[in-house]
Design a protein around this motif. Structure first.
Motif, mmCIF file in Angstrom:
data_model
loop_
_atom_site.group_PDB
_atom_site.id
_atom_site.type_symbol
_atom_site.label_atom_id
_atom_site.label_comp_id
_atom_site.label_asym_id
_atom_site.label_seq_id
_atom_site.Cartn_x
_atom_site.Cartn_y
_atom_site.Cartn_z
ATOM 1 N N LEU A 33 -7.301 -0.859 11.254
ATOM 2 C CA LEU A 33 -6.931 -0.632 12.655
ATOM 3 C C LEU A 33 -6.315 -1.890 13.275
ATOM 4 O O LEU A 33 -5.356 -1.802 14.050
ATOM 5 N N SER A 34 -6.843 -3.052 12.925
ATOM 6 C CA SER A 34 -6.268 -4.283 13.476
ATOM 7 C C SER A 34 -4.869 -4.533 12.923
ATOM 8 O O SER A 34 -4.003 -5.043 13.640
ATOM 9 N N TYR A 35 -4.603 -4.169 11.662
ATOM 10 C CA TYR A 35 -3.250 -4.295 11.113
ATOM 11 C C TYR A 35 -2.285 -3.372 11.848
ATOM 12 O O TYR A 35 -1.155 -3.759 12.151
ATOM 13 N N ILE A 36 -2.728 -2.156 12.126
ATOM 14 C CA ILE A 36 -1.880 -1.200 12.835
ATOM 15 C C ILE A 36 -1.560 -1.712 14.242
ATOM 16 O O ILE A 36 -0.408 -1.664 14.687
ATOM 17 N N VAL A 37 -2.569 -2.216 14.941
ATOM 18 C CA VAL A 37 -2.348 -2.768 16.286
ATOM 19 C C VAL A 37 -1.406 -3.974 16.221
ATOM 20 O O VAL A 37 -0.526 -4.124 17.070
ATOM 21 N N SER A 63 15.841 -5.428 3.695
ATOM 22 C CA SER A 63 16.141 -4.378 2.723
ATOM 23 C C SER A 63 15.778 -4.704 1.272
ATOM 24 O O SER A 63 15.344 -3.795 0.559
ATOM 25 N N PRO A 64 15.917 -5.927 0.785
ATOM 26 C CA PRO A 64 15.514 -6.157 -0.610
ATOM 27 C C PRO A 64 14.023 -5.926 -0.859
ATOM 28 O O PRO A 64 13.615 -5.679 -1.989
ATOM 29 N N TYR A 65 13.212 -5.990 0.193
ATOM 30 C CA TYR A 65 11.767 -5.855 0.037
ATOM 31 C C TYR A 65 11.236 -4.479 0.417
ATOM 32 O O TYR A 65 10.048 -4.218 0.243
ATOM 33 N N LEU A 66 12.099 -3.605 0.936
ATOM 34 C CA LEU A 66 11.639 -2.291 1.372
ATOM 35 C C LEU A 66 11.132 -1.431 0.214
ATOM 36 O O LEU A 66 10.208 -0.645 0.382
ATOM 37 N N SER A 67 11.730 -1.593 -0.952
ATOM 38 C CA SER A 67 11.277 -0.797 -2.094
ATOM 39 C C SER A 67 9.901 -1.232 -2.585
ATOM 40 O O SER A 67 9.268 -0.520 -3.351
ATOM 41 N N LEU A 71 3.711 -1.763 -2.725
ATOM 42 C CA LEU A 71 3.059 -2.916 -3.355
ATOM 43 C C LEU A 71 2.474 -3.841 -2.287
ATOM 44 O O LEU A 71 1.370 -4.367 -2.448
ATOM 45 N N TYR A 72 3.203 -4.022 -1.188
ATOM 46 C CA TYR A 72 2.670 -4.774 -0.051
ATOM 47 C C TYR A 72 1.397 -4.125 0.480
ATOM 48 O O TYR A 72 0.403 -4.797 0.739
ATOM 49 N N ALA A 73 1.452 -2.812 0.675
ATOM 50 C CA ALA A 73 0.301 -2.090 1.227
ATOM 51 C C ALA A 73 -0.900 -2.191 0.298
ATOM 52 O O ALA A 73 -2.027 -2.428 0.754
ATOM 53 N N LEU A 74 -0.683 -2.047 -0.997
ATOM 54 C CA LEU A 74 -1.777 -2.158 -1.956
ATOM 55 C C LEU A 74 -2.349 -3.566 -1.972
ATOM 56 O O LEU A 74 -3.573 -3.759 -1.982
ATOM 57 N N SER A 75 -1.473 -4.557 -1.931
ATOM 58 C CA SER A 75 -1.930 -5.945 -1.898
ATOM 59 C C SER A 75 -2.724 -6.239 -0.634
ATOM 60 O O SER A 75 -3.766 -6.898 -0.678
ATOM 61 N N LEU A 76 -2.254 -5.734 0.489
ATOM 62 C CA LEU A 76 -2.955 -5.931 1.753
ATOM 63 C C LEU A 76 -4.318 -5.249 1.739
ATOM 64 O O LEU A 76 -5.315 -5.821 2.192
ATOM 65 N N PHE A 77 -4.377 -4.057 1.182
ATOM 66 C CA PHE A 77 -5.633 -3.315 1.092
ATOM 67 C C PHE A 77 -6.643 -4.042 0.204
ATOM 68 O O PHE A 77 -7.802 -4.244 0.601
ATOM 69 N N VAL A 78 -6.212 -4.468 -0.967
ATOM 70 C CA VAL A 78 -7.116 -5.140 -1.904
ATOM 71 C C VAL A 78 -7.536 -6.507 -1.364
ATOM 72 O O VAL A 78 -8.705 -6.903 -1.486
ATOM 73 N N SER A 79 -6.614 -7.230 -0.750
ATOM 74 C CA SER A 79 -6.984 -8.542 -0.190
ATOM 75 C C SER A 79 -7.928 -8.386 0.996
ATOM 76 O O SER A 79 -8.783 -9.243 1.222
ATOM 77 N N SER A 80 -7.798 -7.294 1.747
ATOM 78 C CA SER A 80 -8.741 -7.035 2.843
ATOM 79 C C SER A 80 -10.145 -6.787 2.306
ATOM 80 O O SER A 80 -11.132 -7.282 2.858
ATOM 81 N N ILE A 81 -10.234 -6.034 1.222
ATOM 82 C CA ILE A 81 -11.537 -5.799 0.598
ATOM 83 C C ILE A 81 -12.142 -7.111 0.126
ATOM 84 O O ILE A 81 -13.323 -7.383 0.359
ATOM 85 N N ALA A 82 -11.334 -7.949 -0.528
ATOM 86 C CA ALA A 82 -11.840 -9.232 -1.019
ATOM 87 C C ALA A 82 -12.279 -10.121 0.138
ATOM 88 O O ALA A 82 -13.316 -10.801 0.056
ATOM 89 N N TRP A 83 -11.514 -10.129 1.228
ATOM 90 C CA TRP A 83 -11.861 -10.963 2.381
ATOM 91 C C TRP A 83 -13.177 -10.509 3.014
ATOM 92 O O TRP A 83 -14.042 -11.330 3.325
#
Length: 162
Positions: A33-37, A63-67, A71-83
């Motif tokens: 929720l804080s990421y969305i805000v 644009s080079p990073y949009l694809s 991977l960004y979302a997965l990395s953010l999710f996993v790093s949030s769990i680790a944090w």
């Protein structure tokens, strides 16, 4: 879990795994929720500023990073769990002490963060974006397992309620 109300939590007919997972899910929901805000705030600021916006330049930059968005979302999710799990481990380590529990928990978090940051310097891959994000995801999964097991061990064997 470790203060006066922790006695009630630890007397519930649930396992330590369920307690940790429940706390993790609560922390993860608030983190998402804080990421969305945060993203909404950036978009509001961007669209309300009176400066001239060059959307084509912005798109060309992004644009080079949009694809790699998934991977960004997965990395953010996993790093949030680790944090979150690192915070829980720090709190668990802090409660092992009879005096200055909060200070010891903060010190444990600082030490863990410094050690992980120092070790991460040696395993950093900067050549390929996919490899860099992939190794960060694997690192965070490995650290999450260590943090979880450490928290579980302390909660199971070393609980010291006051």
């Amino acid at each position: 879990v470790y203060d006066r109300q922790g006695y009630l939590t630890l007397t519930l007919p649930v396992s330590e795994h369920q307690i940790i997972i429940a706390k993790l899910l609560g922390g993860l929901v608030w983190s998402i929720l804080s990421y969305i805000v945060f993203i909404l705030s950036i978009l509001i600021i961007f669209f309300l500023t009176p400066i001239e916006k060059d959307f084509t330049a912005l798109y060309n930059f992004i644009s080079p990073y949009l694809s790699y968005g998934w991977l960004y979302a997965l990395s953010l999710f996993v790093s949030s769990i680790a944090w979150i799990l690192s915070i829980y481990l720090s709190i668990s380590i802090g409660q092992l002490f009879n005096e200055y529990r909060t200070a010891m928990g903060i010190l444990a978090y600082i030490v863990i963060a410094i050690v992980i940051g120092y070790v991460s310097l040696f395993f950093r891959i900067e050549n390929d974006f996919n490899m860099m994000i992939g190794t960060e995801i694997l690192r965070d999964l490995f650290l999450s397992a260590i943090y979880y097991l450490g928290t579980y061990y302390i909660l199971k064997n070393k609980v010291n309620l006051q």
